[in-house]
Design a protein around this motif. Sequence first.
Motif, PDB file in Angstrom:
ATOM      1  N   PHE A  40       0.616  -1.264  -0.139  1.00 49.25           N
ATOM      2  CA  PHE A  40      -0.031   0.017  -0.028  1.00 49.25           C
ATOM      3  C   PHE A  40       0.981   1.390   0.014  1.00 49.25           C
ATOM      4  O   PHE A  40       1.905   1.413   0.655  1.00 49.25           O
ATOM      5  CB  PHE A  40      -0.684   0.045   1.382  1.00 49.25           C
ATOM      6  N   ALA A  41       0.609   2.346  -0.820  1.00 48.68           N
ATOM      7  CA  ALA A  41      -0.349   2.326  -1.752  1.00 48.68           C
ATOM      8  C   ALA A  41      -0.213   2.060  -3.102  1.00 48.68           C
ATOM      9  O   ALA A  41      -0.873   2.396  -3.870  1.00 48.68           O
ATOM     10  CB  ALA A  41      -1.105   3.732  -1.626  1.00 48.68           C
ATOM     11  N   TRP A  87      -7.091  -1.052   0.115  1.00 49.37           N
ATOM     12  CA  TRP A  87      -7.507  -0.400  -0.944  1.00 49.37           C
ATOM     13  C   TRP A  87      -9.008   0.147  -1.028  1.00 49.37           C
ATOM     14  O   TRP A  87      -9.416   1.249  -1.313  1.00 49.37           O
ATOM     15  CB  TRP A  87      -7.205  -1.193  -2.181  1.00 49.37           C
ATOM     16  N   LEU A 119      -9.236   3.137   1.270  1.00 53.56           N
ATOM     17  CA  LEU A 119      -8.769   4.281   0.397  1.00 53.56           C
ATOM     18  C   LEU A 119      -9.569   4.965  -0.541  1.00 53.56           C
ATOM     19  O   LEU A 119      -9.820   6.097  -0.565  1.00 53.56           O
ATOM     20  CB  LEU A 119      -7.376   4.116  -0.205  1.00 53.56           C
ATOM     21  N   SER A 166      -1.519   1.123   6.177  1.00 54.11           N
ATOM     22  CA  SER A 166      -2.504   0.196   5.502  1.00 54.11           C
ATOM     23  C   SER A 166      -3.611  -0.167   6.397  1.00 54.11           C
ATOM     24  O   SER A 166      -4.697  -0.296   6.282  1.00 54.11           O
ATOM     25  CB  SER A 166      -1.799  -0.771   4.646  1.00 54.11           C
TER      26      SER A 166
END
Length: 301
Positions: free
Chosen positions: A150-151, A160, A163, A207
């Motif tokens: 990540f990312a 993900w 996010l 993350s």
Amino acid sequence: MGENQLSNSQLYIGIDGGGSKCRATIYTQDHKQIGTGVSGRANPLHGLEQTFQSITESTQLALADAGLPAEACSQLVAGLGLAGVNVGHFYDQISNWQHPFKSMYLTTDLHTACIGAHNGADGAVIITGTGSCGYAHVGHQSISLGGHGFALGDKGSGAWLGLKAAEHALLALDGFACETALTDKLLAYFEVDDAIGIVENLAGKSSSVYAKLARIVLATAHEGDEVAIAIVKEGAAYISELARRLFTINPSRFSMIGGLAEPLLTWLDDDVAIKVSPSLSPPEFGACLFAQQQYSAESVA
């Protein structure tokens, strides 16, 4: 189990180390589990000293759980499946560690997860938790995909999903994206009332912090929110395509493991979902089998 176990047959310890925790389990020659210990993260990307410390601590906890003395560590044959060792210099640094074991054999956490999922047989596995990655091994062929962290990568993972939800909610709050129930849910989750409040809770965070939002995204998708549905579908489409790439070497079994394996299953394409089989054993058992195989091969040689 007691010290008399040491004289009966060779003991093995399988160690599964990742970005959040390190689990070590001691097994007998015939695969009976006799002790387990869990400590902090063991991903060399987060520091070699932390990795070595977590391996040592989890091992000592497993020995204590098995009723064995701390010095019995030197009689264990260890298999290590660690995140991050797909990066060459980390593999070398771990391999050159003056470890406390009788013997130590190192590979990636993906490899040991695959071995465990299929009890040593060939197969494929996708890990969908905080991150995402896939691995398949058939005969002398293997494929390793994703796992870039990540990312930069980890599409379809918990981090993900979180996010993407935060990105859209912030755009919506500024009037640049369509409204979504995710906005109110994120504001409520962080107990804030504006975009800056969300930013303060997420900017520069790891993350795992983003991954905690994944359940919100999935729940909101099930409630019919179009933005959440679109995010989950995009992530699931990637995981489905990842699986198809693994299928190109015709693995006989395919499993998904990790915190999002079950909730994502209903979103996968039908041709992939129908091939998912339960994971037979945990990654630390895969690490044990890997160590047994390597140790036996060296003993014969």
